[in-house]
Design a protein around this motif. Sequence first.
Motif, PDB file in Angstrom:
ATOM      1  N   ARG A 265       0.843  -1.214   0.000  1.00 22.15           N
ATOM      2  CA  ARG A 265       0.000   0.000   0.000  1.00 22.15           C
ATOM      3  C   ARG A 265       0.867   1.248   0.000  1.00 22.15           C
ATOM      4  NH1 ARG A 265      -3.075  -3.176   3.529  1.00 22.15           N
ATOM      5  NH2 ARG A 265      -2.221  -2.155   5.350  1.00 22.15           N
ATOM      6  N   LYS A 266       1.884   1.263   0.861  1.00 21.64           N
ATOM      7  CA  LYS A 266       2.796   2.410   0.913  1.00 21.64           C
ATOM      8  C   LYS A 266       3.518   2.583  -0.418  1.00 21.64           C
ATOM      9  CE  LYS A 266       3.784   2.224   5.864  1.00 21.64           C
ATOM     10  NZ  LYS A 266       4.814   1.949   6.879  1.00 21.64           N
ATOM     11  N   GLY A 267       3.984   1.470  -0.971  1.00 18.99           N
ATOM     12  CA  GLY A 267       4.694   1.514  -2.243  1.00 18.99           C
ATOM     13  C   GLY A 267       3.819   1.990  -3.383  1.00 18.99           C
ATOM     14  N   ALA A 268       2.580   1.515  -3.426  1.00 18.84           N
ATOM     15  CA  ALA A 268       1.653   1.931  -4.481  1.00 18.84           C
ATOM     16  C   ALA A 268       1.424   3.438  -4.417  1.00 18.84           C
ATOM     17  CB  ALA A 268       0.327   1.183  -4.346  1.00 18.84           C
ATOM     18  N   ARG A 269       1.217   3.949  -3.224  1.00 20.31           N
ATOM     19  CA  ARG A 269       0.997   5.394  -3.075  1.00 20.31           C
ATOM     20  C   ARG A 269       2.242   6.184  -3.500  1.00 20.31           C
ATOM     21  NH1 ARG A 269      -1.851   3.570   1.991  1.00 20.31           N
ATOM     22  NH2 ARG A 269      -4.039   3.796   1.473  1.00 20.31           N
ATOM     23  N   LYS A 270       3.397   5.701  -3.115  1.00 17.73           N
ATOM     24  CA  LYS A 270       4.644   6.381  -3.458  1.00 17.73           C
ATOM     25  C   LYS A 270       4.852   6.406  -4.975  1.00 17.73           C
ATOM     26  CE  LYS A 270       9.487   6.357  -2.241  1.00 17.73           C
ATOM     27  NZ  LYS A 270      10.398   5.912  -1.202  1.00 17.73           N
ATOM     28  N   VAL A 271       4.647   5.278  -5.621  1.00 16.11           N
ATOM     29  CA  VAL A 271       4.861   5.183  -7.065  1.00 16.11           C
ATOM     30  C   VAL A 271       3.857   6.044  -7.820  1.00 16.11           C
ATOM     31  CG1 VAL A 271       4.757   3.622  -9.059  1.00 16.11           C
ATOM     32  CG2 VAL A 271       5.993   2.930  -6.987  1.00 16.11           C
ATOM     33  N   VAL A 272       2.596   5.960  -7.455  1.00 12.88           N
ATOM     34  CA  VAL A 272       1.580   6.744  -8.170  1.00 12.88           C
ATOM     35  C   VAL A 272       1.806   8.236  -7.965  1.00 12.88           C
ATOM     36  CG1 VAL A 272      -0.888   7.273  -8.355  1.00 12.88           C
ATOM     37  CG2 VAL A 272      -0.123   4.889  -8.210  1.00 12.88           C
ATOM     38  N   LYS A 273       2.155   8.630  -6.750  1.00 17.60           N
ATOM     39  CA  LYS A 273       2.450  10.045  -6.500  1.00 17.60           C
ATOM     40  C   LYS A 273       3.611  10.504  -7.386  1.00 17.60           C
ATOM     41  CE  LYS A 273       3.770  13.334  -2.954  1.00 17.60           C
ATOM     42  NZ  LYS A 273       4.223  13.590  -1.614  1.00 17.60           N
TER      43      LYS A 273
ATOM     44  N   GLN B 272     -11.917   5.091 -10.718  1.00 20.97           N
ATOM     45  CA  GLN B 272     -11.106   6.251 -10.351  1.00 20.97           C
ATOM     46  C   GLN B 272     -11.433   6.768  -8.957  1.00 20.97           C
ATOM     47  OE1 GLN B 272     -11.156   9.534 -13.101  1.00 20.97           O
ATOM     48  NE2 GLN B 272      -9.720  10.713 -11.900  1.00 20.97           N
ATOM     49  N   GLU B 273     -12.698   6.884  -8.637  1.00 23.42           N
ATOM     50  CA  GLU B 273     -13.082   7.417  -7.325  1.00 23.42           C
ATOM     51  C   GLU B 273     -12.530   6.550  -6.193  1.00 23.42           C
ATOM     52  OE1 GLU B 273     -17.135   8.295  -4.811  1.00 23.42           O
ATOM     53  OE2 GLU B 273     -17.204   8.625  -6.980  1.00 23.42           O
ATOM     54  N   SER B 274     -12.616   5.222  -6.340  1.00 26.05           N
ATOM     55  CA  SER B 274     -12.145   4.346  -5.260  1.00 26.05           C
ATOM     56  C   SER B 274     -10.631   4.332  -5.157  1.00 26.05           C
ATOM     57  CB  SER B 274     -12.699   2.929  -5.419  1.00 26.05           C
ATOM     58  OG  SER B 274     -12.217   2.330  -6.598  1.00 26.05           O
ATOM     59  N   TYR B 275      -9.896   4.296  -6.288  1.00 30.27           N
ATOM     60  CA  TYR B 275      -8.443   4.275  -6.134  1.00 30.27           C
ATOM     61  C   TYR B 275      -7.889   5.639  -5.770  1.00 30.27           C
ATOM     62  CZ  TYR B 275      -7.920   5.307 -11.243  1.00 30.27           C
ATOM     63  OH  TYR B 275      -7.991   5.827 -12.498  1.00 30.27           O
ATOM     64  N   GLU B 276      -8.559   6.703  -6.161  1.00 29.09           N
ATOM     65  CA  GLU B 276      -8.109   8.032  -5.705  1.00 29.09           C
ATOM     66  C   GLU B 276      -8.313   8.170  -4.202  1.00 29.09           C
ATOM     67  OE1 GLU B 276      -6.341  10.265  -7.248  1.00 29.09           O
ATOM     68  OE2 GLU B 276      -6.483   9.469  -9.283  1.00 29.09           O
ATOM     69  N   ALA B 277      -9.422   7.628  -3.693  1.00 30.67           N
ATOM     70  CA  ALA B 277      -9.657   7.643  -2.242  1.00 30.67           C
ATOM     71  C   ALA B 277      -8.585   6.821  -1.529  1.00 30.67           C
ATOM     72  CB  ALA B 277     -11.047   7.113  -1.925  1.00 30.67           C
ATOM     73  N   PHE B 278      -8.245   5.666  -2.095  1.00 32.55           N
ATOM     74  CA  PHE B 278      -7.177   4.834  -1.521  1.00 32.55           C
ATOM     75  C   PHE B 278      -5.864   5.603  -1.506  1.00 32.55           C
ATOM     76  CE2 PHE B 278      -3.425   2.440  -2.925  1.00 32.55           C
ATOM     77  CZ  PHE B 278      -3.155   1.757  -1.757  1.00 32.55           C
ATOM     78  N   LEU B 279      -5.534   6.269  -2.606  1.00 31.93           N
ATOM     79  CA  LEU B 279      -4.276   6.992  -2.697  1.00 31.93           C
ATOM     80  C   LEU B 279      -4.214   8.143  -1.696  1.00 31.93           C
ATOM     81  CD1 LEU B 279      -3.946   7.046  -6.586  1.00 31.93           C
ATOM     82  CD2 LEU B 279      -2.539   5.714  -4.988  1.00 31.93           C
ATOM     83  N   ALA B 280      -5.359   8.713  -1.350  1.00 31.03           N
ATOM     84  CA  ALA B 280      -5.402   9.842  -0.418  1.00 31.03           C
ATOM     85  C   ALA B 280      -5.291   9.393   1.044  1.00 31.03           C
ATOM     86  CB  ALA B 280      -6.693  10.633  -0.624  1.00 31.03           C
ATOM     87  N   ARG B 281      -5.620   8.137   1.300  1.00 27.44           N
ATOM     88  CA  ARG B 281      -5.550   7.624   2.688  1.00 27.44           C
ATOM     89  C   ARG B 281      -4.113   7.431   3.123  1.00 27.44           C
ATOM     90  NH1 ARG B 281      -9.373   3.390   1.114  1.00 27.44           N
ATOM     91  NH2 ARG B 281      -7.706   1.943   1.604  1.00 27.44           N
ATOM     92  N   ASP B 282      -3.950   7.228   4.413  1.00 27.46           N
ATOM     93  CA  ASP B 282      -2.623   7.012   4.980  1.00 27.46           C
ATOM     94  C   ASP B 282      -2.686   5.823   5.948  1.00 27.46           C
ATOM     95  OD1 ASP B 282       0.056   7.368   5.543  1.00 27.46           O
ATOM     96  OD2 ASP B 282      -0.322   8.847   7.103  1.00 27.46           O
ATOM     97  N   ASP B 283      -3.035   4.636   5.409  1.00 21.60           N
ATOM     98  CA  ASP B 283      -3.133   3.450   6.268  1.00 21.60           C
ATOM     99  C   ASP B 283      -2.178   2.377   5.845  1.00 21.60           C
ATOM    100  OD1 ASP B 283      -4.391   2.803   3.886  1.00 21.60           O
ATOM    101  OD2 ASP B 283      -6.062   1.786   4.825  1.00 21.60           O
TER     102      ASP B 283
END
Length: 123
Positions: free
Chosen positions: A80-88, A112-123
């Motif tokens: 999850r952390k890696g996915a957020r880092k790469v997409v950012k 898009q709405e669900s993965y953007e929400a995932f990307l915005a979270r910090d879990d």
Amino acid sequence: MMMKYFVLLCVASLALAEEKYTDKYDNIDLDEILDNKRLLQAYVNCILDKGKCTPEGKELKDTIKDAMTTSCEKCTEQQRKGARKVVKHLKENEPEYWTQMKAKYDPGDKYQESYEAFLARDD
């Protein structure tokens, strides 16, 4: 008989609920890939079916659609952390790669709405 079936169904449901993607590649050095244009391009080409894949690239390619459509629910914490880092990184530094990946894996922006929400979270 019905009780045995119910217990079997519950056990099977729990097993499926605990299913995660392999953590075999969780310790890959993402910074090394993101900081190396040639390496990053090779991974992107793999994911977009435009080039050869390393074993970890193939694993990513095999799971990316499912991860995008389920908000990474089968991801480990590290993934999850890696996915957020790469997409950012892609959005900020390589937007054409992100656009191509979205076009391939979510062409109608259905998720898009669900993965953007995932990307915005910090879990």
